[in-house]
Design a protein around this motif. Structure first.
Motif, PDB file in Angstrom:
ATOM      1  N   VAL A 167       0.934  -1.170  -0.022  1.00 38.07           N
ATOM      2  CA  VAL A 167      -0.032  -0.019   0.127  1.00 38.07           C
ATOM      3  C   VAL A 167       0.856   1.211   0.013  1.00 38.07           C
ATOM      4  CG1 VAL A 167      -1.657   1.389   1.428  1.00 38.07           C
ATOM      5  CG2 VAL A 167      -2.169  -1.099   1.085  1.00 38.07           C
ATOM      6  N   ASP A 168       1.940   1.355   0.851  1.00 37.18           N
ATOM      7  CA  ASP A 168       2.708   2.276   0.982  1.00 37.18           C
ATOM      8  C   ASP A 168       4.206   2.084   1.165  1.00 37.18           C
ATOM      9  OD1 ASP A 168       2.593   1.755   3.726  1.00 37.18           O
ATOM     10  OD2 ASP A 168       1.215   3.184   4.014  1.00 37.18           O
ATOM     11  N   PHE A 169       5.004   3.110   1.507  1.00 34.48           N
ATOM     12  CA  PHE A 169       6.664   2.713   1.573  1.00 34.48           C
ATOM     13  C   PHE A 169       6.535   2.069   3.050  1.00 34.48           C
ATOM     14  CE2 PHE A 169      10.310   4.082   3.943  1.00 34.48           C
ATOM     15  CZ  PHE A 169      11.381   3.475   3.151  1.00 34.48           C
ATOM     16  N   LYS A 170       5.861   2.442   3.963  1.00 32.41           N
ATOM     17  CA  LYS A 170       5.763   1.861   5.384  1.00 32.41           C
ATOM     18  C   LYS A 170       5.399   0.369   5.441  1.00 32.41           C
ATOM     19  CE  LYS A 170       3.724   2.211  10.098  1.00 32.41           C
ATOM     20  NZ  LYS A 170       2.765   2.667  10.878  1.00 32.41           N
ATOM     21  N   GLN A 171       4.604  -0.041   4.719  1.00 29.34           N
ATOM     22  CA  GLN A 171       4.353  -1.564   4.700  1.00 29.34           C
ATOM     23  C   GLN A 171       5.573  -2.155   3.989  1.00 29.34           C
ATOM     24  OE1 GLN A 171       0.725  -2.422   2.750  1.00 29.34           O
ATOM     25  NE2 GLN A 171      -0.401  -2.279   4.712  1.00 29.34           N
ATOM     26  N   ALA A 172       6.069  -1.611   2.831  1.00 25.30           N
ATOM     27  CA  ALA A 172       7.389  -2.282   1.998  1.00 25.30           C
ATOM     28  C   ALA A 172       8.429  -2.133   2.993  1.00 25.30           C
ATOM     29  CB  ALA A 172       7.542  -1.281   0.759  1.00 25.30           C
ATOM     30  N   PHE A 173       8.548  -1.361   3.747  1.00 24.63           N
ATOM     31  CA  PHE A 173       9.663  -1.280   4.758  1.00 24.63           C
ATOM     32  C   PHE A 173       9.695  -2.570   5.845  1.00 24.63           C
ATOM     33  CE2 PHE A 173      12.698   0.222   8.292  1.00 24.63           C
ATOM     34  CZ  PHE A 173      13.770   0.460   7.350  1.00 24.63           C
ATOM     35  N   GLU A 174       8.497  -2.531   6.403  1.00 27.40           N
ATOM     36  CA  GLU A 174       7.978  -3.494   7.244  1.00 27.40           C
ATOM     37  C   GLU A 174       8.225  -4.979   6.815  1.00 27.40           C
ATOM     38  OE1 GLU A 174       4.117  -4.973  10.008  1.00 27.40           O
ATOM     39  OE2 GLU A 174       3.952  -3.240   8.754  1.00 27.40           O
ATOM     40  N   SER A 179      11.710   0.816  -4.121  1.00 28.58           N
ATOM     41  CA  SER A 179      11.127   1.976  -4.701  1.00 28.58           C
ATOM     42  C   SER A 179       9.787   2.229  -4.043  1.00 28.58           C
ATOM     43  CB  SER A 179      11.226   1.939  -6.118  1.00 28.58           C
ATOM     44  OG  SER A 179      10.827   3.363  -6.691  1.00 28.58           O
ATOM     45  N   TRP A 180       9.668   3.263  -3.038  1.00 29.38           N
ATOM     46  CA  TRP A 180       8.535   3.629  -2.472  1.00 29.38           C
ATOM     47  C   TRP A 180       7.724   2.200  -2.019  1.00 29.38           C
ATOM     48  CZ3 TRP A 180       2.882   4.277  -3.436  1.00 29.38           C
ATOM     49  CH2 TRP A 180       2.347   4.849  -2.490  1.00 29.38           C
ATOM     50  N   ASN A 181       6.611   1.790  -2.917  1.00 27.29           N
ATOM     51  CA  ASN A 181       5.992   0.613  -2.129  1.00 27.29           C
ATOM     52  C   ASN A 181       6.148  -0.629  -2.968  1.00 27.29           C
ATOM     53  OD1 ASN A 181       4.828   1.349  -4.827  1.00 27.29           O
ATOM     54  ND2 ASN A 181       2.708   0.464  -4.150  1.00 27.29           N
ATOM     55  N   LYS A 182       7.225  -0.847  -3.655  1.00 23.38           N
ATOM     56  CA  LYS A 182       7.770  -1.930  -4.454  1.00 23.38           C
ATOM     57  C   LYS A 182       9.092  -2.407  -3.892  1.00 23.38           C
ATOM     58  CE  LYS A 182       5.071  -1.041  -8.573  1.00 23.38           C
ATOM     59  NZ  LYS A 182       4.232   0.244  -8.144  1.00 23.38           N
ATOM     60  N   VAL A 183       8.887  -3.732  -3.853  1.00 26.31           N
ATOM     61  CA  VAL A 183      10.254  -4.456  -3.361  1.00 26.31           C
ATOM     62  C   VAL A 183      10.564  -5.532  -4.490  1.00 26.31           C
ATOM     63  CG1 VAL A 183      11.684  -5.594  -1.599  1.00 26.31           C
ATOM     64  CG2 VAL A 183       9.805  -3.805  -0.997  1.00 26.31           C
ATOM     65  N   LYS A 184      11.615  -5.409  -5.391  1.00 28.96           N
ATOM     66  CA  LYS A 184      12.246  -6.185  -6.298  1.00 28.96           C
ATOM     67  C   LYS A 184      13.143  -7.185  -5.720  1.00 28.96           C
ATOM     68  CE  LYS A 184      11.674  -3.531 -10.831  1.00 28.96           C
ATOM     69  NZ  LYS A 184      12.320  -3.164 -11.680  1.00 28.96           N
ATOM     70  N   VAL A 185      12.774  -8.684  -5.743  1.00 29.20           N
ATOM     71  CA  VAL A 185      13.647  -9.395  -5.170  1.00 29.20           C
ATOM     72  C   VAL A 185      14.202 -10.604  -6.042  1.00 29.20           C
ATOM     73  CG1 VAL A 185      13.824 -11.348  -3.305  1.00 29.20           C
ATOM     74  CG2 VAL A 185      12.362  -9.253  -2.945  1.00 29.20           C
ATOM     75  N   SER A 239       2.122 -11.151   2.950  1.00 28.68           N
ATOM     76  CA  SER A 239       0.780 -11.614   3.381  1.00 28.68           C
ATOM     77  C   SER A 239       0.719 -11.071   4.769  1.00 28.68           C
ATOM     78  CB  SER A 239       0.388 -13.053   3.290  1.00 28.68           C
ATOM     79  OG  SER A 239       0.396 -13.627   1.978  1.00 28.68           O
ATOM     80  N   GLN A 240       1.364 -11.332   5.574  1.00 22.72           N
ATOM     81  CA  GLN A 240       1.257 -10.816   6.798  1.00 22.72           C
ATOM     82  C   GLN A 240       1.415  -9.206   6.975  1.00 22.72           C
ATOM     83  OE1 GLN A 240       4.267 -12.368   9.639  1.00 22.72           O
ATOM     84  NE2 GLN A 240       4.109 -10.312  10.984  1.00 22.72           N
ATOM     85  N   VAL A 241       1.917  -8.502   6.326  1.00 21.16           N
ATOM     86  CA  VAL A 241       2.051  -7.278   6.314  1.00 21.16           C
ATOM     87  C   VAL A 241       0.834  -6.431   5.689  1.00 21.16           C
ATOM     88  CG1 VAL A 241       3.177  -5.118   5.093  1.00 21.16           C
ATOM     89  CG2 VAL A 241       4.741  -6.936   6.381  1.00 21.16           C
ATOM     90  N   ASN A 242       0.465  -7.142   4.344  1.00 17.15           N
ATOM     91  CA  ASN A 242      -0.556  -6.486   3.643  1.00 17.15           C
ATOM     92  C   ASN A 242      -1.997  -7.037   4.490  1.00 17.15           C
ATOM     93  OD1 ASN A 242       0.299  -5.665   1.255  1.00 17.15           O
ATOM     94  ND2 ASN A 242       0.565  -7.469   0.358  1.00 17.15           N
ATOM     95  N   GLN A 243      -1.971  -7.787   5.474  1.00  9.78           N
ATOM     96  CA  GLN A 243      -3.228  -7.874   6.254  1.00  9.78           C
ATOM     97  C   GLN A 243      -3.384  -6.870   7.603  1.00  9.78           C
ATOM     98  OE1 GLN A 243      -3.050 -12.058   7.204  1.00  9.78           O
ATOM     99  NE2 GLN A 243      -3.471 -12.721   5.390  1.00  9.78           N
ATOM    100  N   VAL A 244      -2.342  -6.268   7.614  1.00  6.66           N
ATOM    101  CA  VAL A 244      -2.189  -5.291   8.777  1.00  6.66           C
ATOM    102  C   VAL A 244      -3.249  -4.070   8.754  1.00  6.66           C
ATOM    103  CG1 VAL A 244      -1.077  -3.658  10.088  1.00  6.66           C
ATOM    104  CG2 VAL A 244      -0.200  -5.787   9.500  1.00  6.66           C
TER     105      VAL A 244
END
Length: 96
Positions: free
Chosen positions: A31-38, A59-65, A91-96
């Motif tokens: 959703v946002d940078f905070k969730q990506a960082f979490e 990059s902001w709300n995206k994480v490439k792995v 899944s855990q972060v997106n459910q918060v």
């Protein structure tokens, strides 16, 4: 341990095999940078526990792995283990 007879679609369906077949990749979106960082924090803590670290960028709300075992020059069970854990963390972060 190097992977034999691995079924990517069954084990980790959201991941893709790279062109040379030596790494798996996925882009996570939040959703946002905070969730990506979490997500990255959870993944980093787990990576330290198993002593296996991702190649990644944020990059902001995206994480490439990208996951590969550099010392083996290919995919190993550690890559699959980390990919599954990262899927669970996302899944855990997106459910918060």
């Amino acid at each position: 341990m190097i992977i034999d007879n691995f079924n990517l679609d069954k084990e980790i369906p959201l991941w893709s095999l790279d062109a040379d077949g030596k790494a798996i990749t996925r882009q996570f979106a939040f959703v946002d940078f905070k969730q990506a960082f979490e997500f990255m924090t959870l993944a980093a803590q787990y990576a330290e526990e198993i002593d296996h670290h991702p190649d990644w960028s944020n990059s902001w709300n995206k994480v490439k792995v990208s996951l590969t075992t550099h010392s083996a020059g290919t995919l190993t069970k550690l890559d699959i283990q980390l990919a599954k854990a990262m899927d669970a963390f996302a899944s855990q972060v997106n459910q918060v």
